[in-house]
Design an enzyme around this catalytic site. Structure first.
Site, mmCIF file in Angstrom:
data_model
loop_
_atom_site.group_PDB
_atom_site.id
_atom_site.type_symbol
_atom_site.label_atom_id
_atom_site.label_comp_id
_atom_site.label_asym_id
_atom_site.label_seq_id
_atom_site.Cartn_x
_atom_site.Cartn_y
_atom_site.Cartn_z
ATOM 1 N N HIS A 81 2.952 2.536 -12.602
ATOM 2 C CA HIS A 81 3.375 1.490 -11.672
ATOM 3 C C HIS A 81 3.183 1.900 -10.214
ATOM 4 O O HIS A 81 3.766 1.303 -9.312
ATOM 5 C CB HIS A 81 4.841 1.113 -11.936
ATOM 6 C CG HIS A 81 5.049 0.516 -13.290
ATOM 7 N ND1 HIS A 81 6.274 0.506 -13.925
ATOM 8 C CD2 HIS A 81 4.187 -0.085 -14.140
ATOM 9 C CE1 HIS A 81 6.147 -0.076 -15.109
ATOM 10 N NE2 HIS A 81 4.892 -0.434 -15.262
ATOM 11 N N CYS A 139 -4.626 -1.303 8.432
ATOM 12 C CA CYS A 139 -5.303 -0.041 8.109
ATOM 13 C C CYS A 139 -6.049 0.484 9.323
ATOM 14 O O CYS A 139 -6.762 -0.265 10.009
ATOM 15 C CB CYS A 139 -6.272 -0.268 6.958
ATOM 16 S SG CYS A 139 -7.296 1.159 6.539
ATOM 17 N N SER A 181 13.721 5.441 -20.699
ATOM 18 C CA SER A 181 13.059 4.143 -20.629
ATOM 19 C C SER A 181 13.700 3.179 -21.620
ATOM 20 O O SER A 181 13.970 3.542 -22.767
ATOM 21 C CB SER A 181 11.563 4.272 -20.945
ATOM 22 O OG SER A 181 10.951 2.997 -20.968
#
Length: 251
Positions: A125, A158, A199
């Site tokens: 993730h 950026c 989890s």
């Protein structure tokens, strides 16, 4: 409880000794022991600072501003978090050579803080400890992003290409990262012991890996405070604090 835990740890020790390749798989539970909030708890601060869906982040400057505000609010809640006994136990298993890498659903960088190299942590993730450009992929430090955001009220672009910067996490609606998914699948296929730590095994596609390992002939161990959908299929289930189990493996 003491006898149950001691017996479970002894069984796990035997399974680890017998294993050729161990795959570690960690979720929020290993980091709640470090003080990082669990996303799914009813009173979780994540519920008050929910991540902005990816399509909204892309479409709206206001959504991007709000996403960064929520991001820094959450960061302040656990900026002093340190690796738990569970993180250190995982690091010891990897250092021993029995576990090539740990697959994690977490974004807090605590596995790296426990001493692991980046290639020893497979982040399904993403990682919330830095930002990335959505256009060119360049990394940017969060301190730099935050200083400019707080000074102007606008997140900076950026520095390399002027693209949109985003926390290097996988948001709702964003495609899963291809390389970590391939790495996780490869390790799952190779292992003969799959160790789940903290989890709930309800978030897919990540939660499919332990089931795949079991179907492929690996032993499955689940260490979690609450029951999971795969408990009945597991070879060993330990309902206890992860640190109380993995502290025995710290070297």
């Amino acid at each position: 409880m003491i006898d149950y835990l001691a017996t479970s740890i002894a069984t796990l020790q035997e399974m680890i000794q017998e294993a050729r390749v161990i795959a570690g798989f960690t979720g929020a539970g290993i980091s709640t022991e470090s003080g990082v909030p669990d996303f799914r708890s009813p009173d979780s601060p994540w519920m008050r600072n929910k991540p902005i869906p990816f399509e909204h982040f892309l479409a709206s400057a206001e959504a991007r501003r709000e996403a960064w505000r929520r991001k820094f609010t959450m960061d302040d809640l656990y900026r002093d978090a340190k690796p738990s006994q569970g993180h250190l136990g995982i690091a010891s298993l990897i250092t021993s050579g029995r576990m090539p890498a740990v697959i994690t659903q977490n974004i807090d960088g605590l596995h790296q803080a426990s001493g692991l190299a980046e290639d020893q942590v497979i982040e399904l993730h993403g990682n919330g400890t830095y930002a990335k450009c959505l256009n060119c992929g360049r990394r940017h430090g969060l301190d730099w992003v935050r200083s400019r955001f707080e000074a102007s009220g606008e997140p900076p672009d950026c520095v390399a290409c002027g693209g949109i910067l985003k926390s290097a996490t996988i948001s709702f609606g964003q495609a899963m990262p291809e390389t970590p998914m391939r790495q996780a699948q490869k390790l799952t296929a190779q292992c003969d012991l799959f160790l789940v730590l903290g989890s709930s095994l309800v978030v897919y596609p990540a939660a499919a890996f332990p089931a795949f390992a079991k179907e492929n002939g690996a032993r499955l161990v689940i260490v979690n405070r609450e029951p999971t959908p795969l408990d009945e299929a597991a070879d060993l289930v330990v309902h206890a604090e992860i640190g109380s189990v993995l502290s025995k493996f710290i070297s």
